[in-house]
Each structure stands twice: as C-alpha cells, then as structure tokens.
Motif scaffolding. Structure first.
Motif, short mmCIF file in Angstrom:
data_model
loop_
_atom_site.label_atom_id
_atom_site.label_comp_id
_atom_site.label_asym_id
_atom_site.label_seq_id
_atom_site.Cartn_x
_atom_site.Cartn_y
_atom_site.Cartn_z
N GLU A 31 8.64 -13.96 -3.27
CA GLU A 31 8.24 -13.65 -1.90
C GLU A 31 7.53 -12.30 -1.79
O GLU A 31 6.57 -12.15 -1.03
N LEU A 32 7.95 -11.32 -2.59
CA LEU A 32 7.25 -10.04 -2.59
C LEU A 32 5.86 -10.20 -3.19
O LEU A 32 4.88 -9.67 -2.65
N LEU B 288 11.10 -3.92 -9.19
CA LEU B 288 10.38 -5.16 -8.90
C LEU B 288 8.90 -4.90 -8.70
O LEU B 288 8.05 -5.63 -9.24
N ILE B 289 8.56 -3.86 -7.98
CA ILE B 289 7.16 -3.50 -7.75
C ILE B 289 6.47 -3.18 -9.08
O ILE B 289 5.35 -3.64 -9.34
N VAL C 176 2.94 0.44 2.64
CA VAL C 176 4.30 0.92 2.78
C VAL C 176 5.23 -0.28 2.89
O VAL C 176 4.93 -1.24 3.61
N ILE C 177 6.34 -0.23 2.16
CA ILE C 177 7.42 -1.20 2.33
C ILE C 177 8.60 -0.43 2.89
O ILE C 177 9.06 0.53 2.27
N PRO D 9 -1.40 -1.31 5.34
CA PRO D 9 -0.45 -2.38 5.66
C PRO D 9 1.00 -1.96 5.46
O PRO D 9 1.31 -1.12 4.61
N VAL D 10 1.87 -2.60 6.25
CA VAL D 10 3.31 -2.37 6.18
C VAL D 10 4.00 -3.71 5.95
O VAL D 10 3.63 -4.72 6.55
N ILE D 11 4.98 -3.69 5.06
CA ILE D 11 5.89 -4.83 4.90
C ILE D 11 7.27 -4.33 5.26
O ILE D 11 7.72 -3.30 4.76
N TYR D 12 7.93 -5.07 6.16
CA TYR D 12 9.32 -4.78 6.47
C TYR D 12 10.20 -5.59 5.55
O TYR D 12 9.90 -6.75 5.24
N GLN D 13 11.30 -4.99 5.10
CA GLN D 13 12.32 -5.71 4.34
C GLN D 13 13.65 -5.28 4.92
O GLN D 13 13.91 -4.10 5.06
#
Length: 122
Positions: A111-112, A22-23, A52-53, A78-82
């Motif tokens: 959403e990503l 997806l990225i 970082v995800i 930045p960090v994204i939590y999933q």
C-alpha cells in the motif's frame, strides 16, 4: 519510479523506525524524522523534500492534519497520512487538506508502494 526524499513525522519511535526501513527498502531516502508539528515545521523549511508522511496524532498541541494543511500551504509537496484512526470525522478532516493518501496502520509495503507511485502523477 524516481527516488524520493521523504520526511517522516511520527511520535512513536518504533513506528518511525519501521516506516523509515520500509521507505529505504522501496528505494527512497528519508530526509528526516520529527515527532511533533513544531519540530517538523522547523526542519521542513530547511530540508530538500519531495513529500511528507505524517501520523495524525503527534506530540504537542497540533496534530498531523494541522501539519498537512501547513505543508500544502507553505511547501507545496504531497502529504500521505498514516494513522490507526479510522473515525469518519477525523478521516474527513484529513481528506479536506488534499493528501495523496490516507493509510491505516500498520502500513504495508504494497500500500505504501502504491501511494508513492501516485507522487509521479502529481
């Protein structure tokens, strides 16, 4: 939007592979993948990353919230939590680390993409 170097921390190989694809489809680069806090910390210090995800639940003793706090303190990216976890207490603990977003699995393209657009605003 600028092309980002994103590091994935996810203990499920299937979810990590799907997130990686997806990225890439969104036009970004995956700088690396780790399954645990310990492995991520070891590799993040050597990787050129823009963000970082991370999943909340990881292999090992420490979790993604611990990793988010580490990244904020030491790497300043930045960090994204999933995560599939929607428990209010855990989400609150995660949000206290100042993430860019908290996305509930399964993470969709839209959403990503929207969360990644926020990186340029940081």
């Amino acid at each position: 939007m600028a092309k980002l170097n994103i590091y994935i921390v996810e203990d499920s190989p299937i979810i990590a592979a799907a997130l990686k694809q997806l990225i890439i489809k969104l036009g970004h680069t995956v700088a690396g993948v780790s399954e645990s806090y310990e492995d991520a910390v070891e590799h993040l210090s050597k990787a050129a990353i823009d963000m970082v995800i991370t999943d909340i639940m990881l292999s090992g003793k420490k979790n993604g919230i611990d990793l988010g706090a580490y990244v904020k303190e030491h790497l300043n990216v930045p960090v994204i939590y999933q995560s599939s976890i929607t428990d209010t207490g855990i989400v609150y603990d995660a949000m206290r680390t100042g993430p860019l977003a908290y996305l509930v699995k399964p993470v969709g393209r839209q959403e990503l993409s929207t969360a990644l657009l926020s990186v340029e605003a940081v």
